[in-house]
Design an enzyme around this catalytic site. Structure first.
Site, short mmCIF file in Angstrom:
data_model
loop_
_atom_site.label_atom_id
_atom_site.label_comp_id
_atom_site.label_asym_id
_atom_site.label_seq_id
_atom_site.Cartn_x
_atom_site.Cartn_y
_atom_site.Cartn_z
N CYS A 10 21.08 -16.00 56.06
CA CYS A 10 20.42 -16.42 55.29
C CYS A 10 21.56 -17.00 53.91
O CYS A 10 21.17 -18.10 53.05
CB CYS A 10 19.34 -15.50 54.42
N GLU A 14 14.84 -24.61 55.13
CA GLU A 14 16.15 -23.73 56.20
C GLU A 14 15.87 -24.39 57.37
O GLU A 14 14.54 -24.14 57.71
CB GLU A 14 15.62 -22.63 55.63
C1 UN1 Z 1 22.35 -12.83 56.41
O1 UN1 Z 1 22.77 -13.82 55.67
O2 UN1 Z 1 20.87 -12.48 56.14
O3 UN1 Z 1 27.30 -12.08 53.35
C2 UN1 Z 1 22.84 -11.09 55.51
C3 UN1 Z 1 26.96 -12.64 54.55
C4 UN1 Z 1 26.55 -11.07 54.75
C5 UN1 Z 1 25.44 -10.81 54.83
C6 UN1 Z 1 24.77 -11.79 55.01
N1 UN1 Z 1 27.96 -9.77 55.07
O4 UN1 Z 1 27.15 -13.55 55.34
#
Ligand code: UN1
Length: 496
Positions: free
Chosen positions: A285, A386
């Site tokens: 995400c 997205e």
């Molecule tokens: C996610 O993208 O759902 O910051 C979490 C990051 C990771 C966590 C991502 N430590 O990209």
């Protein structure tokens, strides 16, 4: 490899779904490899799990928080010992390369140690009372049974962000792992059990959203819900939970922008762009999905990025040298393919990639070529929606103000990045970028567990994981102790 049959964990017992239904956990790099058979649960299984969690809550809430935390410390140690095995299994069920699945387990280890420290803090507040001989404080109380719905992209780290703060606070949990990646949640919870977690404190119900997730959200004995996933499903979860005023923590989508200024270290920005856009096959995400390029450096940066993206080694994440694993399933391939089509139809140029890889070593999996789209403008759907795949859009700008405006012109607000050597611009961007996370001279991915994690706008509903999670998993109780031995009336006896 051996096919293993897994069951739900309910009240400390491993039980099949009451209906007998199952789902297959398949290796996205090789569909002939079945990682395991898991229960496909429904409302009946959810009800049993919630009842077990409710029963366990009666005693777990009374265990001193430092003792609860000792279990988390032990779990952190066990996860360290098991890191390689769990990383291998995670790559097999989810696809991302081993270095990244090791990182996913590491994130759960970090979370264990970070949150375990809260066992000796869980700070409340003490304040003076307005009345004489009266003591006032507020303490954190557990909420009760928490329902958790986890995503497939960080199949151990994200469940740990939810389970560990909930547990140290004295709650009990029912977790539904993503149907694509249940094994990593099983491994995490098995580790907690091995570390001494009493039966019923964490229960697993595996299955699909409509059959297992919805009844968990709606169950009257589930006091709060923590969800990570798409904004579309999150909206559904929030509306269902709202019917009976249930608190919900939502962690959802992103369309994360990296801004590259003309004074940036371009090699550094290039490395960051490749890692941010194609790490985890773009399925974070926090993934970098828009790269905003200052017009002075756009041509040079684009040429280099396209060459580097085209040279990335795509393959089975268990194999040495592979840099980009498969997408998790066919549906994600369809989404990537559809968005590349939408982008092209709206006038974007496919500079490299743009399609699923289906030949030779890719024939048995769900692979998509790392894709760079040029000539993208901020109004195009590819610049706003997205994709959750290895697809990045390049957008040009002339001034930092324009770049910030473009970065902010979307419905999401999770992560942002700025590459510049100008400290004034950096601090302006930190102030003005509408996002829960801003990186300077680092890509949009790589959040550490002890800072707040979450976003603004349609990325979330105001809650945070990491630092801030305790605010969701505890409820305040204000306590007044009057030792004056007489009736003192607040707002009345202390009046002028
Ligand atoms: C996610 O993208 O759902 O910051 C979490 C990051 C990771 C966590 C991502 N430590 O990209």
């Amino acid at each position: 490899m051996a096919q293993t049959i897994y069951h739900n964990l309910i009240g400390g017992e491993w039980l099949p779904a009451k209906s007998g239904s199952t789902l297959k956990n398949i290796n996205p790099a090789d569909h002939s490899d079945v990682v395991g058979i898991f229960p496909s649960s429904d409302a009946e299984d959810v009800a049993l799990a919630v009842a077990a969690a409710k029963k366990a809550f009666a005693s777990w809430r009374l265990v001193p928080a430092p003792k609860r935390a000792e279990i988390l410390y032990r779990a952190g140690q066990l996860l360290s010992e098991r890191k390689e095995k769990y990383a291998q299994e995670m790559t097999r069920e989810m696809g991302k390369v081993l270095a990244e699945t090791r990182g996913d387990v590491q994130e759960a280890i970090d979370e264990a140690y970070y949150v375990a420290g809260e066992g000796r803090r869980l700070f409340g507040v003490t304040v003076p009372s307005e009345l004489a001989n009266k003591f006032a404080m507020s303490v954190r109380m557990p909420v009760g049974v928490i329902g958790m719905i986890a995503p497939w992209n960080f199949p151990m780290a994200i469940p740990s962000w939810k389970l560990f703060p909930a547990l140290v606070s004295g709650n009990t949990c029912v977790i539904k792992p993503a149907e694509d990646t249940p094994l990593s949640t099983y491994n995490l919870v098995q580790t907690l059990m091995d570390a001494g977690l009493p039966p019923g404190v964490v229960n697993i119900v595996s299955g699909y959203g409509p059959e297992a997730g919805a009844p968990l959200v709606e169950h009257p004995d589930v006091r709060a819900v923590s969800f990570t996933g798409s904004s579309a499903v999150g909206s559904h979860v929030a509306q269902r939970a709202a019917a009976n005023f249930k608190p919900v923590s939502l962690e959802m989508g992103g369309k994360n922008a990296m801004i590259v200024m003309n004074d940036a270290n371009l090699e550094l920005a290039l490395e960051g762009a490749l890692w941010g856009a194609f790490g985890t096959t773009g399925q974070r995400c926090t993934a970098t999905s828009r790269i905003l390029l200052h017009k002075d450096i756009a041509a040079e940066f684009t040429t280099k990025l396209v060459a580097r993206a085209a040279a990335l080694k795509v393959g089975n994440g268990l194999e040495a040298g592979v840099e980009v694993g498969p997408q998790v399933n066919e549906q994600q391939i369809e989404t990537s393919t559809r968005y590349v089509g939408i982008a092209a139809a709206e006038g974007a140029t496919i500079l490299t990639g743009g399609q699923a890889l289906t030949e030779g070593p890719y024939a048995n999996g769900t692979f998509f070529a790392p894709t760079v789209l040029g000539s993208v403008t901020p109004d195009m759907r590819i610049a706003r929606e997205e994709v959750f795949g290895p697809v990045v859009s390049l957008i040009e700008f002339s001034t930092i103000e324009e770049a910030i405006e473009i970065a902010n012109s979307i419905d999401y607000g999770l992560s942002t990045a700025l590459y510049t050597k100008d400290v004034n611009r950096a601090f302006t961007a930190i102030r003005d970028l509408e996002a829960g996370i801003t990186y300077i001279n680092a890509p949009t991915i790589g959040a550490e567990v002890h800072l707040p994690f979450g976003g603004v706008k349609q990325t979330g509903n105001g809650h945070r994981e990491g630092l801030g999670a305790l605010d969701f998993y505890t409820t305040w109780k204000s306590v007044y102790v009057d030792y004056s031995d007489k009736l003192q009336r607040a707002q009345i006896d202390n009046a002028e």
